[in-house]
Write a protein that holds these residues in place. Structure first.
Motif, PDB file in Angstrom:
ATOM      1  N   SER A  44      27.229  55.394  27.663  1.00 34.09           N
ATOM      2  CA  SER A  44      28.263  56.374  27.322  1.00 34.09           C
ATOM      3  C   SER A  44      28.446  56.469  25.807  1.00 34.09           C
ATOM      4  N   GLU A  45      28.358  55.335  25.108  1.00 29.35           N
ATOM      5  CA  GLU A  45      28.468  55.362  23.647  1.00 29.35           C
ATOM      6  C   GLU A  45      27.288  56.103  23.029  1.00 29.35           C
ATOM      7  N   ILE A  46      26.102  55.890  23.592  1.00 28.53           N
ATOM      8  CA  ILE A  46      24.915  56.575  23.076  1.00 28.53           C
ATOM      9  C   ILE A  46      25.009  58.065  23.353  1.00 28.53           C
ATOM     10  N   GLU A  47      25.510  58.420  24.540  1.00 30.11           N
ATOM     11  CA  GLU A  47      25.697  59.839  24.846  1.00 30.11           C
ATOM     12  C   GLU A  47      26.615  60.496  23.834  1.00 30.11           C
ATOM     13  N   GLN A  48      27.679  59.825  23.491  1.00 26.87           N
ATOM     14  CA  GLN A  48      28.621  60.375  22.520  1.00 26.87           C
ATOM     15  C   GLN A  48      27.967  60.489  21.148  1.00 26.87           C
ATOM     16  N   MET A  49      27.134  59.502  20.805  1.00 27.17           N
ATOM     17  CA  MET A  49      26.474  59.488  19.498  1.00 27.17           C
ATOM     18  C   MET A  49      25.517  60.667  19.329  1.00 27.17           C
ATOM     19  N   VAL A  50      24.810  61.024  20.405  1.00 25.89           N
ATOM     20  CA  VAL A  50      23.781  62.063  20.293  1.00 25.89           C
ATOM     21  C   VAL A  50      24.272  63.431  20.752  1.00 25.89           C
ATOM     22  N   SER A  51      25.515  63.532  21.189  1.00 28.74           N
ATOM     23  CA  SER A  51      25.986  64.785  21.792  1.00 28.74           C
ATOM     24  C   SER A  51      25.927  65.958  20.825  1.00 28.74           C
ATOM     25  N   ASP A  52      26.321  65.751  19.591  1.00 24.48           N
ATOM     26  CA  ASP A  52      26.289  66.851  18.628  1.00 24.48           C
ATOM     27  C   ASP A  52      24.857  67.244  18.287  1.00 24.48           C
ATOM     28  N   VAL A  53      23.971  66.267  18.276  1.00 22.47           N
ATOM     29  CA  VAL A  53      22.560  66.525  17.978  1.00 22.47           C
ATOM     30  C   VAL A  53      21.926  67.346  19.088  1.00 22.47           C
ATOM     31  N   LEU A  54      22.192  66.993  20.336  1.00 20.85           N
ATOM     32  CA  LEU A  54      21.548  67.645  21.470  1.00 20.85           C
ATOM     33  C   LEU A  54      22.246  68.937  21.872  1.00 20.85           C
ATOM     34  N   GLY A  55      23.565  68.998  21.738  1.00 20.78           N
ATOM     35  CA  GLY A  55      24.290  70.188  22.148  1.00 20.78           C
ATOM     36  C   GLY A  55      24.115  70.453  23.632  1.00 20.78           C
ATOM     37  N   ILE A  68      16.749  54.034  14.838  1.00 19.83           N
ATOM     38  CA  ILE A  68      16.776  53.110  15.983  1.00 19.83           C
ATOM     39  C   ILE A  68      17.957  52.146  15.854  1.00 19.83           C
ATOM     40  N   ALA A  69      18.275  51.725  14.646  1.00 17.84           N
ATOM     41  CA  ALA A  69      19.389  50.791  14.448  1.00 17.84           C
ATOM     42  C   ALA A  69      20.705  51.371  14.945  1.00 17.84           C
ATOM     43  N   ASP A  70      20.837  52.700  14.941  1.00 12.58           N
ATOM     44  CA  ASP A  70      22.084  53.327  15.380  1.00 12.58           C
ATOM     45  C   ASP A  70      22.333  53.161  16.873  1.00 12.58           C
ATOM     46  N   PHE A  71      21.302  52.833  17.637  1.00 15.63           N
ATOM     47  CA  PHE A  71      21.444  52.658  19.079  1.00 15.63           C
ATOM     48  C   PHE A  71      22.002  51.281  19.450  1.00 15.63           C
ATOM     49  N   PHE A  72      22.036  50.350  18.495  1.00 14.45           N
ATOM     50  CA  PHE A  72      22.440  48.980  18.802  1.00 14.45           C
ATOM     51  C   PHE A  72      23.944  48.783  18.645  1.00 14.45           C
ATOM     52  N   ASP A  73      24.485  47.972  19.547  1.00 15.12           N
ATOM     53  CA  ASP A  73      25.845  47.478  19.412  1.00 15.12           C
ATOM     54  C   ASP A  73      25.849  46.469  18.263  1.00 15.12           C
ATOM     55  N   SER A  74      26.673  46.700  17.256  1.00 14.96           N
ATOM     56  CA  SER A  74      26.617  45.873  16.048  1.00 14.96           C
ATOM     57  C   SER A  74      26.865  44.397  16.341  1.00 14.96           C
ATOM     58  N   ASN A 130      15.134  58.083  28.683  1.00 13.81           N
ATOM     59  CA  ASN A 130      15.253  58.079  27.227  1.00 13.81           C
ATOM     60  C   ASN A 130      15.903  56.795  26.744  1.00 13.81           C
ATOM     61  N   LEU A 131      15.787  56.555  25.472  1.00  9.53           N
ATOM     62  CA  LEU A 131      16.251  55.311  24.884  1.00  9.53           C
ATOM     63  C   LEU A 131      17.748  55.116  25.103  1.00  9.53           C
ATOM     64  N   GLY A 132      18.094  53.996  25.736  1.00  7.96           N
ATOM     65  CA  GLY A 132      19.489  53.629  25.916  1.00  7.96           C
ATOM     66  C   GLY A 132      20.236  54.392  26.973  1.00  7.96           C
ATOM     67  N   THR A 133      19.514  55.151  27.807  1.00  5.84           N
ATOM     68  CA  THR A 133      20.178  55.948  28.830  1.00  5.84           C
ATOM     69  C   THR A 133      19.660  55.579  30.214  1.00  5.84           C
ATOM     70  N   ASP A 134      20.389  56.014  31.212  1.00  9.02           N
ATOM     71  CA  ASP A 134      19.965  55.840  32.598  1.00  9.02           C
ATOM     72  C   ASP A 134      19.764  57.230  33.194  1.00  9.02           C
ATOM     73  N   ASN A 135      18.721  57.935  32.711  1.00 12.69           N
ATOM     74  CA  ASN A 135      18.557  59.346  33.075  1.00 12.69           C
ATOM     75  C   ASN A 135      17.207  59.616  33.729  1.00 12.69           C
TER      76      ASN A 135
END
Length: 545
Positions: A44-55, A68-74, A130-135
């Protein structure tokens, strides 16, 4: 193992990570294991992160700076790094996309690589998401879009930073992975950067596809058709390298990333960066149907709406055509613009066909005709044409205006982007303008013993220049320090040679595309094999200075 040892297995998104992990645990029996997918943000966090990019558009997204670093939980990444840093005894294996980010200096760095075309096949079979998703169950088109705009761009950026550090390359395209040392792979790519080469073509069916390639290219039967062939798109195609008799397949993009100067030349590199700006592909409608009626975005539009710095100018070079072959290109003289827009909108939402020939020129197409298509020009290939498409590389940005009342191979309507399309049509490109500017603009340039050269385009609005050579004997060429992309458009076989024997003679066959790196300089092309004593022809593309 009592001594400390860390091995990172960096994976390109799309690798069968579970199978790789299972094999590594069984064979290496590590004392510790870090799986990078456990360190990622939640889906869900990754979905929110890429939502504006994907539209919400089914095809288009935005170019973006995601890494790739942006996909990781800090916090999770910090814990993984702490574990790797403080590892004391035995073997620690780190595996998955972003493994190199967990341990910055492992004892060994292995890169599990694969071609984008293989990833697409796995996406279609619902084997990878896709990376970090269950799709997994999402449509192949949506998975491809996400990979194109997010996964692959982030992964390529990380890969570029690792190319000189990789200790071993792992080819994961087939059922049996193949391992080669990083040094051997880099040596192989350096050799390729200084000699002519071909990429591995791939073929795909489509709703308008034909059967010319099946016959001429000797493809397997049983497919509904073969519509596309990507044969000269390093971002999508792959390279085959032989190491001691073992064939290893890697993305051709690796060559562009590792040796951009030798491959592209200084001028192209400074203008486009480490991107291959020219694309050759084949479009087969022989025994098929029309392509969608379409238009490509003009430069300002693609910059403002999608973050791309250049657009898809292109041309259709006819390798072959039936007696009724034709190309739709530009608007007819004195059309009613508002009436055309109204009919397109009506055809989009009702069972009413768009009267294409009322508004769009339809020109007969013959073998070796060359139709130029600067962005903004309404166009499509008609049925019974075998097109060599020469274009710039932003190939995903096609605005379909009408699709001839048909469905895609999945039984669903293909996306139409009428609003974008109407915003980009150059309404002044009518019959008179097209006939003067865009069809068979042949300018003789020079000749010698057994050869002649002519310019065939492209239009002044486009950054790609094309030259055609007809020849019965050795024909001189020079890259002039910019990458050359060629196709043998006439003749069964030709040979590419170096006047200084800088590379081994390279044989090409009819309809095959080949790339000559900028670093090659002077080279020659001659008829060979069954073409000896006969006339041959090549079409060559390069970036205008």
């Amino acid at each position: 193992m009592s001594e400390k040892c860390t091995i990172s297995f960096e994976c390109y998104p799309g690798v069968y990570e579970r199978a790789l992990i299972s094999a590594l645990v069984e064979s290496l029996r590590p004392s510790g294991l870090i799986v990078t997918s456990d360190l990622l943000k939640s889906p869900s966090e990754i979905e929110q992160m890429v939502s504006d990019v994907l539209g919400d558009d089914p095809v288009f997204g935005q170019m973006n700076p995601l890494e790739i670093a942006d996909f990781f939980d800090s916090a999770k990444l910090a814990n993984g790094r702490e574990m790797a840093k403080n590892w004391k005894h035995g073997l620690l294996v780190i595996v998955g996309t972003g493994a190199s980010l967990v341990s910055g200096e492992p004892n060994l760095l292995v890169y599990a690589d694969m071609a984008r075309w293989e990833i697409q096949q796995r996406q279609r079979r619902n084997e990878v998401g896709n990376l970090g998703t269950d799709n997994l169950q999402e449509s192949p088109g949506q998975k491809y879009k996400r990979a194109f705009f997010v996964d692959w761009r982030a992964a390529d950026h990380l890969k570029k930073s690792l190319l000189q550090k990789i200790d071993f390359w792992l080819d994961t395209n087939g059922d049996i992975p193949k391992l080669v040392t990083g040094r051997a792979m880099r040596d192989g790519l350096q050799q390729i950067s200084r000699r002519p080469f071909r990429v591995v073509p791939y073929f795909d069916p489509g709703p308008w596809g034909g059967h010319w390639m099946e016959r001429v290219c000797g493809l397997p039967t049983g497919m509904p058709n073969y519509a596309w062939c990507f044969d000269g798109v390093p971002e999508e195609n792959s390279l085959l390298l032989s190491f001691g008799g073992t064939c290893v397949e890697i993305p051709a993009m690796n060559l562009t990333l590792l040796h951009p100067r030798e491959l592209l030349g200084d001028a192209v590199l400074s203008r486009f960066g480490a991107e291959f700006p020219i694309r050759f592909d084949l479009l087969d409608t022989m025994g098929g149907g029309n392509l969608s009626l379409q238009v490509h975005p003009r430069t300002q539009f693609i910059r403002e709406h999608f973050g791309m710095q250049y657009t898809q100018d292109e041309s259709y070079y006819l390798l072959d055509a039936g007696e009724d072959g034709d190309v739709y290109l530009g608007l007819r003289n004195h059309i009613d613009q508002e009436a055309m827009i109204g009919e397109l909108k009506t055809a989009l939402g009702a069972d009413v066909s768009f009267r294409a020939e009322t508004y769009v020129n339809r020109f007969p197409a013959r073998k070796h005709d060359h139709f130029l298509i600067p962005a903004g020009t309404i166009h499509c290939s008609g049925k019974n044409c075998m097109v060599l498409e020469i274009s710039a590389t932003p190939y995903i940005f096609t605005f379909k205006l009408w699709d001839w009342d048909r469905l895609g191979l999945d039984g669903l309507p293909r996306p139409i982007h009428l609003e974008h399309g109407l915003a980009n049509i150059a309404w002044n490109r009518d019959t008179d303008w097209v006939e003067k500017n865009l069809i068979n603009r042949i300018d003789p340039l020079g000749q010698g013993h057994g050869w002649r050269e002519e310019r065939t385009g492209l239009h002044e609005l486009e950054f790609i220049e094309t030259r055609r050579h007809w020849f019965t004997s050795s024909t001189p060429h020079d890259t002039l320090q910019t990458v050359n992309v060629l196709n043998l458009v006439e003749g069964e076989e030709a040979i590419v040679e170096s006047p200084t024997e800088a590379f081994d003679p390279f044989v090409v066959h009819y309809a095959e595309t080949f790339i000559v790196p900028a670093s090659v300089g002077r080279y020659s092309i001659s008829p060979a094999g069954r073409s000896l004593g006969k006339s041959c022809g090549t079409i060559k593309a390069f970036v205008r200075s």
